[in-house]
Design an enzyme around this catalytic site. Structure first.
Site, PDB file in Angstrom:
ATOM      1  N   ASP A   1       0.835  -1.204   0.000  1.00  0.00           N
ATOM      2  CA  ASP A   1       0.000   0.000   0.000  1.00  0.00           C
ATOM      3  C   ASP A   1       0.867   1.250   0.000  1.00  0.00           C
ATOM      4  O   ASP A   1       1.958   1.249  -0.567  1.00  0.00           O
ATOM      5  CB  ASP A   1      -0.929  -0.044   1.227  1.00  0.00           C
ATOM      6  CG  ASP A   1      -2.273   0.610   0.968  1.00  0.00           C
ATOM      7  OD1 ASP A   1      -2.326   1.850   0.955  1.00  0.00           O
ATOM      8  OD2 ASP A   1      -3.262  -0.120   0.773  1.00  0.00           O
TER       9      ASP A   1
ATOM     10  N   HIS B   1      -3.862   6.097   4.062  1.00  0.00           N
ATOM     11  CA  HIS B   1      -4.496   4.977   3.376  1.00  0.00           C
ATOM     12  C   HIS B   1      -3.912   3.654   3.860  1.00  0.00           C
ATOM     13  O   HIS B   1      -4.640   2.746   4.285  1.00  0.00           O
ATOM     14  CB  HIS B   1      -4.340   5.125   1.860  1.00  0.00           C
ATOM     15  CG  HIS B   1      -5.176   4.184   1.062  1.00  0.00           C
ATOM     16  ND1 HIS B   1      -4.751   2.920   0.713  1.00  0.00           N
ATOM     17  CD2 HIS B   1      -6.417   4.312   0.529  1.00  0.00           C
ATOM     18  CE1 HIS B   1      -5.686   2.307   0.007  1.00  0.00           C
ATOM     19  NE2 HIS B   1      -6.715   3.131  -0.117  1.00  0.00           N
TER      20      HIS B   1
ATOM     21  N   SER C   1     -11.194  -0.600  -0.767  1.00  0.00           N
ATOM     22  CA  SER C   1      -9.881  -0.638  -0.125  1.00  0.00           C
ATOM     23  C   SER C   1      -9.988  -1.113   1.311  1.00  0.00           C
ATOM     24  O   SER C   1      -9.115  -1.830   1.819  1.00  0.00           O
ATOM     25  CB  SER C   1      -9.253   0.765  -0.108  1.00  0.00           C
ATOM     26  OG  SER C   1      -8.449   0.990  -1.219  1.00  0.00           O
TER      27      SER C   1
END
Length: 401
Positions: free
Chosen positions: A44, A92, A275
């Site tokens: 990621d 994220h 996600s």
């Protein structure tokens, strides 16, 4: 290679319960498995573990040596942007990792008395590879970063012998797709379960990779009302299974301090997208692998995928669903291998567009917590309650707070 630079996000004045933990009956599942002994690669934007008791804990190996349970590997030499269209550079990857692996206290209680939040597999071991710098508009869509870094991470994770690879990212077209597919295929051939985001509406209008590669578990996202989230892309029958992915609670990057403290932890309260559904499924896979290995069974990636599909909670209409595939992942059924009603057979008819459920209601009340004892007694208690827990999913019984 170090952790991603910390953000300046501040702790939240008010928190909410993580509705997805209640929906998935995790308090019933954790006495059976917590992910201990399972290793996951999260590929990621990187992760910040500084100042976070949820992510800074350690484990002791068979040799008696102590090491961090969550480590970071940086494969990007480029700049670290301060902001990516609303998501700070590490947020994220930090949020994705936290949904999978955020820990609990030693007695099994949550770190904060203002939220029940923890990762689905709170004892799993994680290697967080940084291969992305840009997350466009909160979507998974990879934009501007070379696919070569992600391919390298898949190869490194395979060589490391991880059990699961989590890819909360998508790409539709790239000259390196063939090489990417080969790396994923090699990982699966080595017995590694690969879990990937199906993609978000607006970012994906066609088959998204790696979710569409053979053997990969492709994840769509569901709402608090058990519908397919409208943010989840319509990518045909590519979706294997769904999981909570709308307004989910997780961790943001915390400010840098000398010692981890709950009071310093910053939270994301409305994480939305495939996600974030993806690490929830990866966490369930970690629990399943641990549970089966403890009983002398080593499941193959194909067997894991088949188990998740066979034990999922079907949508309230025909399946497979364009956004949820076989339905919503059911951890308890998956561990006990209790397959869904055989009368619910897959069809080619998809469900209508999803309705959007309201956001969780804030609460300031301290949560009652009981320590969980893993053992025969715990499993017996679980089995006594399994019929009710399986027959009536939490979201359908009451609205989570």
């Amino acid at each position: 290679m170090t952790d991603c630079r910390f953000s300046t996000a501040t702790p939240d004045a008010s928190l909410v319960n993580a509705w997805h933990l209640q929906r998935l009956n995790m308090d019933t599942v954790w006495p059976m498995a917590t992910g201990k002994g399972i290793k996951v690669a999260v590929i990621d934007t990187g992760i910040n573990t500084v100042g976070s008791p949820y992510l800074s804990d350690t484990i002791t190996g068979d040799d008696g040596a102590t090491r961090r349970r969550i480590t970071a590997v940086d494969l990007m030499d480029g700049p670290r942007p301060d902001d990516n269209d609303g998501m700070l550079e590490c947020d994220h990857g930090t949020l994705v990792t936290s949904l999978l692996a955020a820990g609990r206290q030693r007695d099994g209680s949550p770190w904060s008395n203002r939220t029940n939040f923890a990762g689905i597999a709170p004892d799993v071991e994680v290697i967080a590879y940084r291969t992305l710098t840009v997350v466009a508009d909160g979507e998974e869509q990879r934009e501007g970063d070379p696919l070569s870094a992600t391919i390298e991470a898949v190869r490194l994770a395979t060589a490391e012998g991880v059990d699961i690879i989590n890819l909360s990212q998508t790409v539709v077209e790239d000259p390196a797709l063939k090489e990417y597919e080969a790396a994923i295929a090699d990982a699966i051939e080595q017995g590694i379960v690969v879990v990937a985001a199906a993609g978000n509406a607006g970012a994906v209008r066609d088959r998204a990779y790696p979710a569409a590669f053979p053997g990969v578990i492709s994840v769509g996202s569901s709402t608090q009302g058990d519908a397919g989230a409208q943010s989840s892309a319509l990518v045909g029958n590519n979706v294997t299974i769904g999981a909570p992915g709308e307004n989910v609670v997780g961790l943001r990057s915390s400010q840098a301090i000398d010692a981890a403290a709950v009071s310093n932890q910053a939270f994301e309260l409305k994480g939305t997208g495939t996600s974030f559904a993806t690490p929830i499924v990866s966490g369930v896979v970690a629990l399943l692998l641990e549970y089966e290995r403890r009983h002398g069974v080593d499941l193959s990636p194909a067997e894991v995928k088949e188990r998740l599909v066979a034990t999922a909670d079907p949508p309230g209409h025909q399946v497979p669903d364009l956004r949820l595939g076989a339905g919503i992942v059911n951890p308890l059924r998956a561990l006990l291998n209790l397959k869904r009603d055989p009368q619910v057979e897959p069809t080619e008819v998809a469900s209508p567009p999803a309705t959007v459920a309201p956001a969780p209601t804030p609460t300031e009340q301290a949560l009652p917590v009981a320590a969980l004892a893993i053992g025969v007694g715990s499993v017996i208690v679980v089995l006594l309650g399994v019929v009710a827990a399986i027959a009536i999913p939490a979201a359908r019984r009451s609205s989570a707070s």
